[in-house]
Design an enzyme around this catalytic site. Sequence first.
Site, PDB file in Angstrom:
ATOM      1  N   HIS A   1       0.702  -1.362  -0.076  1.00  0.00           N
ATOM      2  CA  HIS A   1      -0.019   0.011   0.054  1.00  0.00           C
ATOM      3  C   HIS A   1       0.967   1.191  -0.123  1.00  0.00           C
ATOM      4  O   HIS A   1       1.852   1.199   0.663  1.00  0.00           O
ATOM      5  CB  HIS A   1      -0.857   0.093   1.204  1.00  0.00           C
ATOM      6  CG  HIS A   1      -1.945  -0.902   1.454  1.00  0.00           C
ATOM      7  ND1 HIS A   1      -3.086  -0.734   1.894  1.00  0.00           N
ATOM      8  CD2 HIS A   1      -2.147  -2.220   0.685  1.00  0.00           C
ATOM      9  CE1 HIS A   1      -3.886  -1.762   1.683  1.00  0.00           C
ATOM     10  NE2 HIS A   1      -3.372  -2.841   0.900  1.00  0.00           N
TER      11      HIS A   1
ATOM     12  N   GLU B   1       0.932   3.804   1.984  1.00  0.00           N
ATOM     13  CA  GLU B   1       1.515   4.204   3.335  1.00  0.00           C
ATOM     14  C   GLU B   1       2.628   3.244   3.418  1.00  0.00           C
ATOM     15  O   GLU B   1       3.738   3.932   4.140  1.00  0.00           O
ATOM     16  CB  GLU B   1       0.404   4.109   4.090  1.00  0.00           C
ATOM     17  CG  GLU B   1      -0.930   5.121   3.945  1.00  0.00           C
ATOM     18  CD  GLU B   1      -1.957   4.288   3.264  1.00  0.00           C
ATOM     19  OE1 GLU B   1      -2.961   4.567   3.677  1.00  0.00           O
ATOM     20  OE2 GLU B   1      -1.604   3.286   2.437  1.00  0.00           O
TER      21      GLU B   1
ATOM     22  N   CYS C   1      -6.240   1.773   5.960  1.00  0.00           N
ATOM     23  CA  CYS C   1      -6.778   0.731   6.151  1.00  0.00           C
ATOM     24  C   CYS C   1      -6.258   0.233   7.549  1.00  0.00           C
ATOM     25  O   CYS C   1      -5.111   0.870   8.186  1.00  0.00           O
ATOM     26  CB  CYS C   1      -6.550  -0.315   5.509  1.00  0.00           C
ATOM     27  SG  CYS C   1      -4.743  -1.031   5.087  1.00  0.00           S
TER      28      CYS C   1
ATOM     29  N   CYS D   1      -2.361  -0.289   7.515  1.00  0.00           N
ATOM     30  CA  CYS D   1      -1.377   0.834   7.438  1.00  0.00           C
ATOM     31  C   CYS D   1      -1.674   1.554   8.682  1.00  0.00           C
ATOM     32  O   CYS D   1      -0.688   2.494   9.040  1.00  0.00           O
ATOM     33  CB  CYS D   1      -1.950   1.664   6.122  1.00  0.00           C
ATOM     34  SG  CYS D   1      -1.518   0.901   4.397  1.00  0.00           S
TER      35      CYS D   1
END
Length: 154
Positions: A57, A59, A87, A90
């Site tokens: 992801h 992040e 999410c 993260c």
Amino acid sequence: MTPQQEHADRMAQALTEAALALEHDDVPVGAVVVAADGRIVGRGRNRREVDGDPTAHAEIVAIRAAAEALGSWRLDGCTLYVTLEPCTMCAGAIVQSRIATLVYGADDAKAGAVVSLFDTVRDPRLPHTPTVVRGVAADASATLLRDFFAARRT
């Protein structure tokens, strides 16, 4: 420069990263990590498709780059700018890396772990609690995502 102007400027850089995710046909989410001295020390965009990695992801990619650049997993004093509400995975990485401030764009009603489904980053039972700034460039972030998913439905 006011904090609002700085947030807008940094979020524009995160939006640039998000647009670059489209080159790999990945969900357009982008992130930048800014050190306490104002330097960008990490950049990331979703790379799940190109890397075949469910943890890639934006992040996570940006946090890893920042930790490498700073030579420490502790990102004390850093600010993470990300175009979409993090999410759960993260949000956990944000807490574990000791990010001081999280600034994000669009809320994520389906997977958000800051306000939408959970508030993982501000859970007082966890060892670190970042400051959260919500809704910076939310419209631009949401439009990028909405256009991406609309193109896949047609």
